[in-house]
Design a protein around this motif. Structure first.
Motif, PDB file in Angstrom:
ATOM      1  N   CYS A 198       0.855  -1.186   0.000  1.00 22.54           N
ATOM      2  CA  CYS A 198       0.000   0.000   0.000  1.00 22.54           C
ATOM      3  C   CYS A 198       0.887   1.231   0.000  1.00 22.54           C
ATOM      4  O   CYS A 198       2.047   1.180   0.402  1.00 22.54           O
ATOM      5  CB  CYS A 198      -0.957  -0.003   1.184  1.00 22.54           C
ATOM      6  N   SER A 199       0.318   2.321  -0.490  1.00 23.76           N
ATOM      7  CA  SER A 199       1.082   3.562  -0.539  1.00 23.76           C
ATOM      8  C   SER A 199       0.142   4.753  -0.400  1.00 23.76           C
ATOM      9  O   SER A 199      -1.073   4.634  -0.568  1.00 23.76           O
ATOM     10  CB  SER A 199       1.863   3.667  -1.846  1.00 23.76           C
ATOM     11  N   TYR A 200       0.759   5.874  -0.097  1.00 21.90           N
ATOM     12  CA  TYR A 200       0.016   7.133  -0.079  1.00 21.90           C
ATOM     13  C   TYR A 200       0.952   8.253  -0.465  1.00 21.90           C
ATOM     14  O   TYR A 200       2.169   8.136  -0.400  1.00 21.90           O
ATOM     15  CB  TYR A 200      -0.603   7.406   1.300  1.00 21.90           C
ATOM     16  N   SER A 235       5.219  11.022   0.954  1.00 21.71           N
ATOM     17  CA  SER A 235       4.783   9.800   0.265  1.00 21.71           C
ATOM     18  C   SER A 235       5.479   8.629   0.937  1.00 21.71           C
ATOM     19  O   SER A 235       6.577   8.772   1.473  1.00 21.71           O
ATOM     20  CB  SER A 235       5.081   9.837  -1.235  1.00 21.71           C
ATOM     21  N   CYS A 236       4.805   7.496   0.920  1.00 22.28           N
ATOM     22  CA  CYS A 236       5.354   6.328   1.578  1.00 22.28           C
ATOM     23  C   CYS A 236       4.719   5.081   0.975  1.00 22.28           C
ATOM     24  O   CYS A 236       3.598   5.127   0.463  1.00 22.28           O
ATOM     25  CB  CYS A 236       5.053   6.397   3.070  1.00 22.28           C
ATOM     26  N   VAL A 237       5.452   3.986   1.042  1.00 29.12           N
ATOM     27  CA  VAL A 237       4.956   2.702   0.562  1.00 29.12           C
ATOM     28  C   VAL A 237       5.327   1.641   1.584  1.00 29.12           C
ATOM     29  O   VAL A 237       6.362   1.744   2.255  1.00 29.12           O
ATOM     30  CB  VAL A 237       5.511   2.374  -0.851  1.00 29.12           C
ATOM     31  N   PHE A 238       4.458   0.644   1.717  1.00 32.88           N
ATOM     32  CA  PHE A 238       4.653  -0.424   2.696  1.00 32.88           C
ATOM     33  C   PHE A 238       4.393  -1.776   2.045  1.00 32.88           C
ATOM     34  O   PHE A 238       3.396  -1.932   1.330  1.00 32.88           O
ATOM     35  CB  PHE A 238       3.673  -0.292   3.874  1.00 32.88           C
ATOM     36  N   GLU A 260      -6.050  -1.600   0.524  1.00 34.14           N
ATOM     37  CA  GLU A 260      -6.653  -0.277   0.314  1.00 34.14           C
ATOM     38  C   GLU A 260      -6.949   0.409   1.645  1.00 34.14           C
ATOM     39  O   GLU A 260      -6.638   1.585   1.835  1.00 34.14           O
ATOM     40  CB  GLU A 260      -7.938  -0.400  -0.508  1.00 34.14           C
ATOM     41  N   TYR A 261      -7.549  -0.320   2.579  1.00 35.76           N
ATOM     42  CA  TYR A 261      -7.819   0.246   3.904  1.00 35.76           C
ATOM     43  C   TYR A 261      -6.514   0.607   4.616  1.00 35.76           C
ATOM     44  O   TYR A 261      -6.414   1.669   5.249  1.00 35.76           O
ATOM     45  CB  TYR A 261      -8.600  -0.747   4.772  1.00 35.76           C
ATOM     46  N   THR A 262      -5.525  -0.256   4.530  1.00 33.31           N
ATOM     47  CA  THR A 262      -4.262  -0.022   5.232  1.00 33.31           C
ATOM     48  C   THR A 262      -3.566   1.226   4.705  1.00 33.31           C
ATOM     49  O   THR A 262      -2.956   1.976   5.488  1.00 33.31           O
ATOM     50  CB  THR A 262      -3.354  -1.263   5.118  1.00 33.31           C
ATOM     51  N   ALA A 263      -3.668   1.486   3.419  1.00 35.89           N
ATOM     52  CA  ALA A 263      -3.087   2.707   2.849  1.00 35.89           C
ATOM     53  C   ALA A 263      -3.722   3.944   3.493  1.00 35.89           C
ATOM     54  O   ALA A 263      -3.024   4.897   3.870  1.00 35.89           O
ATOM     55  CB  ALA A 263      -3.286   2.729   1.335  1.00 35.89           C
ATOM     56  N   ILE A 264      -5.039   3.928   3.641  1.00 39.29           N
ATOM     57  CA  ILE A 264      -5.736   5.059   4.254  1.00 39.29           C
ATOM     58  C   ILE A 264      -5.319   5.208   5.715  1.00 39.29           C
ATOM     59  O   ILE A 264      -5.062   6.319   6.189  1.00 39.29           O
ATOM     60  CB  ILE A 264      -7.258   4.899   4.104  1.00 39.29           C
ATOM     61  N   ILE A 265      -5.218   4.100   6.428  1.00 40.29           N
ATOM     62  CA  ILE A 265      -4.810   4.140   7.838  1.00 40.29           C
ATOM     63  C   ILE A 265      -3.420   4.758   7.980  1.00 40.29           C
ATOM     64  O   ILE A 265      -3.196   5.636   8.828  1.00 40.29           O
ATOM     65  CB  ILE A 265      -4.876   2.734   8.459  1.00 40.29           C
ATOM     66  N   CYS A 269       3.372   1.114  -5.274  1.00 42.06           N
ATOM     67  CA  CYS A 269       2.984  -0.239  -4.844  1.00 42.06           C
ATOM     68  C   CYS A 269       3.645  -1.299  -5.711  1.00 42.06           C
ATOM     69  O   CYS A 269       4.187  -2.283  -5.197  1.00 42.06           O
ATOM     70  CB  CYS A 269       1.468  -0.407  -4.896  1.00 42.06           C
ATOM     71  N   ASN A 270       3.582  -1.112  -7.019  1.00 42.97           N
ATOM     72  CA  ASN A 270       4.146  -2.110  -7.922  1.00 42.97           C
ATOM     73  C   ASN A 270       5.654  -2.210  -7.798  1.00 42.97           C
ATOM     74  O   ASN A 270       6.213  -3.320  -7.848  1.00 42.97           O
ATOM     75  CB  ASN A 270       3.706  -1.834  -9.361  1.00 42.97           C
TER      76      ASN A 270
END
Length: 144
Positions: A29-31, A43-46, A57-62, A136-137
């Protein structure tokens, strides 16, 4: 006049994405967060391991809301390409799966830290969502 005890910071735009290769499968996930001038400020990605796209999708928002809460942001506009998640958060869809309800509850607990949040679905072709999808990719490519 603001009396909440924290310094006001202008509205921020939050773009999120979650991705899973398989459902469930390897997920990330990312934002990204932009300021009122449309400048990227975070910006960050996990990598999430094995999970579903909806969980990603939920985890990205969190993660994005957690970041924003530490920055004393007051007003957020949150954008996602997941119609399901946005419609669940806005109350259009009921949440039937307990694991998604737990994530929804976490989103709502974080959302209460802000003065105002708007939630909006945007297509995955939106440039800022496409950027998050790229993050994400790239992360998933690092975890074959």
């Amino acid at each position: 006049m603001r009396t909440s005890g924290h310094q006001y910071k202008a509205m921020k735009k939050v773009y999120t994405d979650g991705a899973s290769r398989g459902n469930p499968g390897p997920a990330a996930c990312s934002y990204q967060i932009k300021d009122e001038n449309d400048k990227r400020i975070a910006s960050c990605v996990f990598f999430l391991g094995q999970t579903t796209n909806n969980v990603a999708e939920y985890t990205a928002i969190i993660h994005a809301l957690s970041w924003a809460s530490h920055e004393n942001c007051d007003e957020l506009q949150v954008y996602s390409d997941s119609q399901l998640v946005i419609r669940q958060i806005t109350g259009v869809y009921r949440i039937n799966k307990p694991h998604l309800k737990a994530l929804y509850d976490e989103v709502m607990a974080l959302a209460h830290r802000f003065g105002h949040i708007t939630w909006e679905y945007v297509p995955r072709t939106h440039p800022d969502i496409a950027y998050c999808d790229k993050l994400c990719n790239e992360e998933l490519d690092r975890h074959p």
